[in-house]
Design a protein around this motif. Structure first.
Motif: not given
Lengths: 417, 260
Positions: A209-210, A232, A258
């Motif tokens: 996600q990150r 991400g 991103a």
């Protein structure tokens, strides 16, 4: 006398044999049809140095504590299922090896960082060939030295950022070797906080996600031959010193916020021979100083390099910039960074003396990128005719773009990287 | 009307200009595909060309055609034919022949390249349909200019100014106002300003189809959200249709009153 001697030697032999038997590591078998039906029982029965072999099956156990040096080995990937109840394995001894297990369903907690495997304050742990599925945090290392984490597969379940954990989480560690793991579906694939002198090699961190890899306050580390895709953001390196990064691939970290690589407040790093392919922003740099960027390939990124203020003494040389929408954005007008000897696919100067170096310096910052930096909304005019005209006239006689951002020796041919 | 449409279309399709236009697109898109081989990139390059060239050729060629065929028009007007049919026929003949050149010129290289079986077919389709719409809009505007101005010089001048305004000046003013008012939230404004200019609207519609849209950050997200909804898409198509209809409506009104 003879008899006494004989008796004595017999005694010695017996004693030696007994001692040998005691030191001989035993193998404890865990399984529905083995000596120990539960892992917990085997762990408490085992002595230091023993091998615990867990046979195929599903074990609904959690909160297992390994408090002596053991070799825990799974045969045919036995499943340890915590049923969302909490942590599975906690290691609080030196020299523990865990391999061949499948750990799953740790469960989300907002109060405690539950993990599939946690190593606490001990050295020389080896965690190898495990599969971690839907573990909140995957492998959690706190105050660990000389650990080896290799060939593990960690796949989380994508939730929102607050209720997801990190794949491999290291805090206050030293000399870690993290190798050939595959991490997906976590908040950060690999997370380093206060981790020194460690290396991260050949991992694949995909779809987190990150960040694929996240450094905070970690010094003297290196990572190479890794692949970071569809996260991400690929890798974030923050508040760290002496990080070397080479031959990594940052690929398709593509989205509205991103990055391939995010550098924030880092010093004395080397970024060499990496590939940045199709990222919204290849490298986003903020307040980073004395960094060498060499022989990197930037291909089809939105922005290849975006440099905010406070970046000093950066050395961007011998890189390939090909088919990026915007090659470079430099926000501050004051800069002493060098941008020499790169190949820019949009360079259209000439080379009269045929030495392979363009005779006209190249200005990588376009007027439009400069305007975008001031007024982000202007992006709606991306690729409009007016913008091309504007860029062209600015190129002919620069007025707004930073005058000292120049490649004095642009390469005529793509460098072989 | 169909007869007039047929005559003017054939007349135009036979002319050197139509062949030149066709040949240019053939060579250009074929060359791009051959050199780059990346359909998405080629679509972007072609987009830049189409957004500039289609309106330019449509306006200039439209005005030129109108003035050239004036005598023929007068001859037709002497016949018992409704004026509306004459102008409709001529306008459609012009727009259709230009569109045919465009579609064939770009279509052949892409089809030869195998676009029909690729995933990029929709990007290509968006590109072509935007080109055709722009051709219709701007040839209508050109006809309107021709009808309004007897003076050829004035007519040509106006046509150039019209193209220059929509292709260049509008974006300049747009950018300037974005910079001047950057302290304010500008998403709504930029959305409105984009929708009002057919060239900008076409550009955004094509860009959002390509994965380059991720570059467009927050503003892009606002656009995507707007164009992603049925309402937004309908509204933009409606605007484009309105743009195509506006000159036609003008032509009709003038045709009803005009005394030749």
């Amino acid at each position: 006398m003879q008899a006494i001697l004989q008796y004595f030697s017999l005694l010695v032999t017996t004693l030696l044999l007994a001692a040998a038997a005691a030191a001989q590591p035993q193998t404890l078998h865990v399984g529905p049809e083995e000596d120990y039906p539960s892992i917990e029982a085997a762990l408490s029965a085992a002595d230091s140095g023993d091998v615990v072999e867990i046979h195929t099956g599903t074990y609904h156990e959690h909160g297992l504590v390994v408090d002596k040096p053991l070799h825990i080995r799974g045969i045919g990937y036995p499943v340890l299922d915590a049923q969302e109840q909490g942590e599975i394995l906690t290691i609080i001894a030196h020299d523990v090896t865990v391999e061949g297990l499948q750990l799953q369903n740790v469960g989300v907690s907002y109060l405690k960082d539950h993990a599939g495997i946690r190593v606490r304050q001990r050295s020389r742990a080896v965690i190898r060939n495990n599969r971690l599925v839907n573990t909140f945090f995957g492998i959690y290392l706190e105050r660990v030295h000389d650990a080896v984490i290799e060939d593990n597969e960690l796949s989380g379940v994508l939730r929102d950022e607050a209720s997801s954990g990190n794949g491999i989480h290291a805090w206050h560690c030293e000399n870690l070797d993290i190798r050939n793991n595959w991490v997906t579906g976590h908040r950060d694939g690999i997370y380093f906080e206060f981790v020194d002198s460690s290396q991260i090699v050949g991992n694949e961190s995909v779809g987190n996600q990150r960040y694929g890899l996240h450094f905070m306050f970690s010094n003297h580390d290196e990572y190479h031959h890794n692949r970071f895709a569809d996260n991400g953001a690929g890798v974030a390196v923050m508040f760290s010193k002496f990080i070397n990064m080479w031959e990594n691939t940052f690929e398709h970290n593509w989205g509205r916020a991103a990055y391939g690589l995010l550098l924030k407040e880092i010093y004395d790093a080397r970024i060499e021979d990496n590939h940045f392919i199709q990222n919204t922003i290849g490298i986003n740099i903020e307040g980073s100083t004395r960094i060498v960027y060499q022989r990197n390939a930037f291909r089809r990124n939105g922005w290849a390099i975006k440099m905010a203020g406070g970046c000093l003494d950066n050395d961007i040389t011998e890189n390939n910039f090909r088919s990026n929408t915007l090659d470079l954005v430099v926000s501050s007008n004051v800069n002493n960074n060098t941008f020499d000897g790169n190949f820019w696919s949009e360079y259209n100067g000439y080379d009269l003396d045929r030495d392979g170096i363009g005779d006209v310096p190249y200005r990588p910052v376009k007027l439009f990128s400069y305007i975008l930096d001031q007024t982000p909304e202007a992006i709606v005019l991306l690729r409009s005719f007016f913008v091309s005209l504007m860029n062209f006239s600015e190129k002919v006689s620069p007025v707004f773009t930073p005058a000292n951002v120049l490649d004095h020796q642009p390469s005529m041919q793509p460098l072989s990287l | 009307m169909l007869k007039i449409l047929k005559y003017s279309t054939y007349d135009l399709l036979r002319s050197r200009w139509a062949y030149l236009y066709l040949a240019f697109f053939l060579l250009f898109s074929g060359g791009l595909l051959y050199l780059s081989g990346d359909v998405s990139k080629v679509v972007i390059s072609l987009m830049n060309v189409i957004l500039i060239l289609c309106p330019l050729i449509a306006t200039m060629f439209g005005v030129m055609y109108y003035y050239n065929s004036r005598e023929f028009t007068e001859l037709l007007l002497a016949q018992p034919i409704r004026r509306r049919t004459i102008f409709w026929g001529q306008y459609l003949g012009l727009a259709i022949s230009l569109s045919v050149s465009l579609v064939i010129g770009i279509g052949i290289p892409f089809v030869a390249y195998g676009i029909l079986h690729g995933p990029e077919i929709w990007n290509f389709f968006t590109l072509i349909s935007n080109g055709v719409l722009l051709t219709f809009i701007f040839s209508g505007l050109a006809f309107l200019i021709g009808l309004k101005n007897e003076n050829k010089i004035r007519g040509f001048g106006l046509a150039i100014v019209l193209w220059l305004f929509f292709a260049v000046v509008y974006d300049g003013l747009f950018l300037l106002s974005l910079i001047l008012f950057k302290e304010y939230p500008l998403e709504g404004f930029s959305l409105a300003a984009t929708v009002l200019n057919p060239i900008d609207l076409s550009r955004i519609m094509i860009l959002l189809k390509l994965d380059i849209s991720a570059l467009m950050g927050y503003t892009g997200a606002v656009f995507q959200k707007f164009l992603g909804t049925a309402l937004g898409m309908g509204l933009s198509l409606l605007t484009l249709a309105l743009w195509a209809w506006l000159p036609v409506w003008g032509i009709q009104r003038i045709a009803q009153q005009k005394d030749f």
